[in-house]
Structure formats: C-alpha cells, structure tokens
Design an enzyme around this catalytic site. Structure first.
Site, PDB file in Angstrom:
ATOM      1  CB  SER A   1      -0.930   0.009   1.222  1.00  0.00           C
ATOM      2  OG  SER A   1      -0.179   0.142   2.426  1.00  0.00           O
TER       3      SER A   1
ATOM      4  CG  LEU B   1      -3.785   4.336   8.296  1.00  0.00           C
ATOM      5  CD1 LEU B   1      -3.291   5.700   8.759  1.00  0.00           C
ATOM      6  CD2 LEU B   1      -5.314   4.311   8.195  1.00  0.00           C
TER       7      LEU B   1
ATOM      8  CG  HIS C   1       1.106  -4.150   4.208  1.00  0.00           C
ATOM      9  ND1 HIS C   1       0.864  -3.516   5.405  1.00  0.00           N
ATOM     10  CD2 HIS C   1       0.736  -3.274   3.243  1.00  0.00           C
ATOM     11  CE1 HIS C   1       0.360  -2.304   5.183  1.00  0.00           C
ATOM     12  NE2 HIS C   1       0.277  -2.138   3.871  1.00  0.00           N
TER      13      HIS C   1
ATOM     14  CG  LEU D   1       7.539 -12.060  -0.844  1.00  0.00           C
ATOM     15  CD1 LEU D   1       8.666 -11.307  -1.529  1.00  0.00           C
ATOM     16  CD2 LEU D   1       8.033 -13.442  -0.446  1.00  0.00           C
TER      17      LEU D   1
ATOM     18  CE1 TYR E   1      11.542  -8.954   1.615  1.00  0.00           C
ATOM     19  CE2 TYR E   1      11.960  -9.519   3.900  1.00  0.00           C
ATOM     20  CZ  TYR E   1      11.120  -9.506   2.801  1.00  0.00           C
ATOM     21  OH  TYR E   1       9.863 -10.060   2.894  1.00  0.00           O
TER      22      TYR E   1
END
Length: 205
Positions: free
Chosen positions: A95, A109, A120, A122, A166
């Site tokens: 988002s 949000l 948010h 994976l 990451y």
C-alpha cells in the site's frame, strides 16, 4: 487512485506439446505461469498461504483476513500474485505510505498521495519454497513499481533473520523500526525506485 494495468508483469508461459507438429502449441484451460494483481476474491487463498508461512515462525500474521480484503479493495494494483495453472503459489501485498519512516499506523492505512510503497507481506506456499520464487517475485514487483511515476521507494519491516534475504533483493537496512507487534521487534528496510523515465522507455510501461 485508478487501477493501473499489470502489463509489465510476466506474460503467461506457453508450453510446446511433443505430440503436436512443430510450431503448434498445446491448448491450456489455465496458463502454466501467470503474474497478476490480486483482487478481494483472492483474499482467502492469500490468507491460507500467509497463515501457514508466518504463524509457525512468529505466532502471528502480518495481515489478517479482513486486512487483506481491505488492501485488495483499496489498492489492488499494489499487489502481485504468482499463479501456477490457476493456483496461487506466492504473493506480495503493498500500500502507499507518505512518511519517511513507518509507524504503527502504516500497518492498516493506505495513503493515496504517498510516494513510498509499504510492502506488508511476501509469502510463498510451503510446497513451492526453496525454489527461489520469493526472490523472483520481489524482482518482478520492483520492476513493476518502476513503471509507476509517483513511486519513489519501497519500504518494509522484517525480523532480523530475514534481513539477509531482503539485502539480496537490493534493500538496505534503515535501522530499528518503531513498529512493534507484541514482543516482536523489526528492522526497517528500503529500496530506492530510480530511473522512472528510463524504465518506462525500456520496459514496455
């Protein structure tokens, strides 16, 4: 924000049939491999994969079923699912966020005027893990974000054991995240999304 085309995602793969004459292709009811944005109708499949992936490790899910539906309704174009013969095998849900660092509010949000995509979650289905699918999916997702002119960076928070994964995907650690979930603490990470005009000219965006 209008829903954007997912054309930069990988087009479905088509397999040749050895029984057919050269140059002919087997007809499939469902594509062998497909990347596309998710919809609220995918929420249950998403949650089943996420629940299995996270509860055994951390005891909780980044997104619960109602939150998954919430984001897939508000900003489906910031999600990406990988389907094999119609079956969801991996996904990302994001988002928009409008501040330099993540806060507790970022968990629920979507900020339509934001320039950062908050990733948010994976997750990869258990039977498809250890195949590099998570890295491939993230690469596809970041390529897609470069086609969105308002996106400047991707941000996420993860537990320490996921930081090396990451980092291999190109993210850099920003330090401890102010967000906590129960007893869990997180590292905040960022990936700059650069070269918008160049990427649009050279990626079919």
């Amino acid at each position: 924000m209008p829903v954007l085309s997912t054309s930069p995602f990988l087009k479905p793969a088509r397999l040749r049939s050895p029984q057919n004459s050269p140059g002919r292709q087997r007809r499939h009811t469902l594509p062998a491999s497909e990347f596309r944005s998710l919809s609220p109708e995918d929420a249950v499949s998403v949650f089943e994969i996420e629940r299995e992936a996270f509860i055994s490790v951390s005891g909780d899910c980044p997104l619960h079923l109602d939150e998954i539906r919430h984001f897939l309704t508000l900003c489906p174009e910031l999600s990406l699912g990988w389907f094999e013969e119609g079956r969801l095998v991996a996904f990302i849900i994001g988002s928009l966020w409008d501040q330099d660092r993540l806060s507790q509010a970022a968990l629920t949000l979507h900020k339509p005027r934001g320039t950062a995509v908050h990733i948010h979650v994976l997750a990869v289905h258990r039977t498809f893990r250890q195949q590099g699918k998570g890295s491939i999916l993230m690469w596809r997702y970041l390529q897609y974000l470069r086609c969105l002119p308002f996106v400047r960076r991707a941000v996420l928070m993860c537990e320490d054991f996921l930081v090396p994964f990451y980092e291999k995907c190109g993210f850099k650690a920003l330090g401890p995240c102010e967000v906590t979930v129960g007893a869990l603490a997180f590292t905040e990470m960022q990936h700059a999304v650069r070269g918008h005009a160049f990427m649009r000219r050279n990626s079919g965006c």
